[in-house]
Scaffold this motif. Structure first.
Motif, mmCIF file in Angstrom:
data_model
loop_
_atom_site.group_PDB
_atom_site.id
_atom_site.type_symbol
_atom_site.label_atom_id
_atom_site.label_comp_id
_atom_site.label_asym_id
_atom_site.label_seq_id
_atom_site.Cartn_x
_atom_site.Cartn_y
_atom_site.Cartn_z
ATOM 1 N N CYS A 1 -9.567 -10.897 3.327
ATOM 2 C CA CYS A 1 -9.116 -9.547 3.649
ATOM 3 C C CYS A 1 -10.252 -8.537 3.672
ATOM 4 N N CYS B 1 -3.638 -6.214 3.164
ATOM 5 C CA CYS B 1 -3.906 -7.651 3.117
ATOM 6 C C CYS B 1 -2.588 -8.404 3.320
ATOM 7 N N PRO C 1 -2.915 -11.636 -1.363
ATOM 8 C CA PRO C 1 -3.368 -10.255 -1.600
ATOM 9 C C PRO C 1 -3.544 -9.910 -3.076
#
Length: 206
Positions: free
Chosen positions: A91, A98, A104
C-alpha cells in the motif's frame, strides 16, 4: 586410458543436451508463449533466469511467495529480505485507502522509506519501466497504450498482459520514487536494460 577416452567422449556428447536443459524460458531465444516477444523483450520475463514466459510468476522455486504486507525486491528471484534488506507494504505504492485484501492492519505509511542497503541491492537488478517491487509501466504489445500497474503476483495475482488497464486484475500503483528504474524503450533502436545478475538484458530489434 581407453576407458578415460570413452568417458570423455560421452561427456562431450551429452554436454549440449545438459546446456539445453539448463536454459530458462527467458533466455532460450524462443517465443515460448507465442506473443511475438522473445525472452527479456517479453514483459513477463523479469530476469534471464526467469523460467515462465507466460505469466508474471517466475517459475523459480521459492520465488513469488511474499505477502502484500512485506514485499522484498521482486527482481531477485527469491522471497524474503535477508539478502536485499527490503521490506515494504504494497500500500506504500497504492493511492487512497489500503484495500481490505492487502492486509491494511499492517500498513504503516511512515514505514515506506527503504534503507540504503535495499536501494543499493535493488536498482541494479530492477527491469527498466518498473520499481523494485513490481509496479511497472508496460505498453500493451503492438500498441502505444501504456499502463502502470502492480504486476507482482503477491499484489495482483490475476494480472496478465491482456488485463492491463483493468484495476480489478492489475492494481493501479504509483512507482516507488526511491527504487524506480525508468524505461528507455527505443533508445538507439533497442531497449536497454541494466546488467542483471551477471547477464546483459540488452534486447536488439530484429
Amino acid at each position: 586410458m581407453r576407458f578415460l577416452r570413452g568417458f570423455l567422449f560421452i561427456v562431450l556428447l551429452l554436454a549440449p543436451f545438459a546446456l539445453a536443459d539448463a536454459q530458462t524460458q527467458c533466455a532460450d531465444g524462443i517465443d515460448n508463449n507465442g506473443n511475438g516477444l522473445i525472452d527479456m523483450a517479453d514483459p513477463y520475463c523479469k530476469l534471464p533466469e526467469d523460467n515462465d514466459e507466460s505469466s508474471f510468476l517466475s517459475g523459480v522455486p521459492g520465488d513469488d511467495a511474499n505477502t502484500p504486507r512485506r514485499l522484498d525486491t521482486w527482481f531477485d528471484l527469491d522471497s524474503g529480505s535477508g539478502n536485499d534488506q527490503c521490506a515494504i507494504h504494497a500500500c506504500c505504492m497504492i493511492n487512497g485507502p489500503c484495500p481490505a485484501d492487502l492486509e491494511p492492519a499492517f500498513f504503516n505509511p511512515s514505514a515506506c522509506l527503504q534503507p540504503q542497503a535495499c536501494i543499493d541491492f535493488s536498482l541494479p537488478v530492477t527491469k527498466p519501466g518498473c520499481d523494485a517491487f513490481g509496479c511497472c509501466e508496460i505498453c500493451i504489445p503492438g500498441t502505444s497504450n501504456c499502463k502502470t500497474a502492480f504486476v507482482n503476483p503477491a499484489v495482483s495475482p490475476t494480472c496478465t498482459i491482456e488485463t492491463l488497464g483493468n484495476p480489478a486484475s492489475c492494481r493501479v500503483c504509483t512507482q516507488n520514487a526511491q527504487l524506480n528504474v525508468p524505461s528507455h524503450i527505443f533508445q538507439d533502436g533497442f531497449d536497454r536494460a541494466p546488467t542483471l545478475l551477471g547477464h546483459s538484458t540488452e534486447q536488439r530489434a530484429n
